[in-house]
Structure formats: C-alpha cells, structure tokens
Design an enzyme around this catalytic site. Structure first.
Site, PDB file in Angstrom:
ATOM      1  N   GLY A  29     -29.548  52.140  23.882  1.00  0.00           N
ATOM      2  CA  GLY A  29     -29.384  53.588  23.932  1.00  0.00           C
ATOM      3  C   GLY A  29     -29.169  54.247  22.585  1.00  0.00           C
ATOM      4  N   HIS A  30     -28.002  54.894  22.434  1.00  0.00           N
ATOM      5  CA  HIS A  30     -27.668  55.604  21.199  1.00  0.00           C
ATOM      6  C   HIS A  30     -27.343  54.654  20.046  1.00  0.00           C
ATOM      7  CE1 HIS A  30     -27.267  59.045  23.920  1.00  0.00           C
ATOM      8  NE2 HIS A  30     -27.492  59.769  22.850  1.00  0.00           N
ATOM      9  N   GLY A  31     -27.260  53.357  20.319  1.00  0.00           N
ATOM     10  CA  GLY A  31     -26.985  52.382  19.265  1.00  0.00           C
ATOM     11  C   GLY A  31     -27.990  52.423  18.133  1.00  0.00           C
ATOM     12  N   SER A  66     -28.877  54.829  16.500  1.00  0.00           N
ATOM     13  CA  SER A  66     -28.411  55.708  15.424  1.00  0.00           C
ATOM     14  C   SER A  66     -27.673  54.920  14.338  1.00  0.00           C
ATOM     15  CB  SER A  66     -27.548  56.837  15.978  1.00  0.00           C
ATOM     16  OG  SER A  66     -26.382  56.339  16.570  1.00  0.00           O
ATOM     17  N   SER A  99     -32.797  61.085  23.843  1.00  0.00           N
ATOM     18  CA  SER A  99     -32.200  62.187  23.084  1.00  0.00           C
ATOM     19  C   SER A  99     -32.157  61.920  21.583  1.00  0.00           C
ATOM     20  CB  SER A  99     -30.799  62.507  23.602  1.00  0.00           C
ATOM     21  OG  SER A  99     -29.926  61.427  23.380  1.00  0.00           O
TER      22      SER A  99
END
Length: 187
Positions: free
Chosen positions: A114-116, A118, A136
C-alpha cells in the site's frame, strides 16, 4: 516442514499508524514458513509502543524489538514495509532512508504494501522501478520516476509491491517464493 526460508530474518519497519493486517498477515505467513520477523521502529519510544490502525479504528499496538539506527541490511535477509499512515510518518527519517537504501544496494528482497511505497520514494530508490501501491500514491510514484502499475502484485528485481489488503494472498505467495529463491549473502 523444511522450507527455503527457515531461519531467514525479516525486518518489519513500522511507525505509529501502521495497518495492523498489513503487518500481521505477512508476518504469520513468513513465520509459518520458518522465517524470523523482527519489528524495527524509528526510535526508543517505539520499544514501548507503536500504535496500529485496523482500517479507521485503533488496532493492537506493537513493540519494536530493534531501533532502525542500530540496524543495517546485513542484519537481515529481507525488509517488509506495511502500509497505513505509518509510511508517511517514517519516510522522512534519515535512518529509515539509509536502511532502505542498504537493502536496495545489496539487492535483498524488499516487500512493500500500500502506502509503504512512499518510503521507497523518500529513500530515493524508486526512479526507474516498476511498482504498485495504494492508488492514492500513484502520482507520487510516477513523480519520483517510478512506473506505477495498477496490479495486485508487481515484482521488479528484488522488490515485491502490492496495492493493499485485497491482494494479500498473491503478495504473501510471491514473498515466500522470493525468499525461497533469494541467495543469502555470507556474513
């Protein structure tokens, strides 16, 4: 049952707000296959408590077993970065960036949910790499020079990335296969 990952050490790099299931599911799969998963936090406070999220609710907190400043990629065979809001909170930390770059330079397996992604962007290792992540942050991946793919799981060399919880079965399988085929460097 013997597997190709018996005894392999995996660093799970988390901060406050990590998505609980994005840590617990891969951790369970890795440990069932014989790996040793070590929780790595960003500071000494993490040894007392790292808050988790279960979607929008509070989840079960974790305690760091190691602090990132005291670790190097040589200490581990792979790196797991769960998503949630944790990646956004740890991505600017210089020790986190160093740690991620060490894994990448050594071409050791990096597993990101997921957001990892970033964290990979802030460590400046995303340029030229194909990956997925939470939709996102697809613009963030592209803006860093990475190639975003809206696919359940993407493998690029020693990296395996996934969009999130809905893709965990494929991600977990790919993670175990990667570790089974990874050549452990002598210490």
């Amino acid at each position: 049952m013997q597997s190709g990952i018996d005894g392999k050490r995996i660093a799970a790099l988390i901060g406050d707000g990590f998505e609980e299931t994005e840590l617990s599911e891969p951790r369970r799969i890795l440990e069932e296959a014989g790996a040793i998963v070590t929780i790595v936090g960003v500071d000494d406070k993490a040894k007392i408590r790292i808050r988790s999220k279960r979607n929008l609710d509070d989840g079960v907190p974790q305690k760091a077993e190691e602090v990132v400043a005291d670790c190097t990629a040589e200490d581990f065979d792979g790196l797991l970065i769960p998503g949630g809001i944790s990646p956004d909170r740890i991505r600017a930390n210089r020790e986190v960036q160093r740690f991620v770059r060490e894994f990448d330079t050594a071409k050791k397996p990096i597993f990101v949910i997921g957001h990892g992604a970033s964290v990979l962007i802030s460590a400046q290792v995303a340029r030229g790499r194909t990956m997925t992540g939470s939709p996102s942050i697809s613009d963030d991946i592209r803006n860093s020079g990475g190639l975003y793919r809206d696919q359940p799981t993407v493998q690029d060399g020693h990296w395996i990335t996934t969009r999130g919880l809905g893709d965990m079965i494929l991600f977990n399988r790919a993670m175990v296969e990667k570790l089974s085929s990874a050549i452990t460097q002598p210490a």
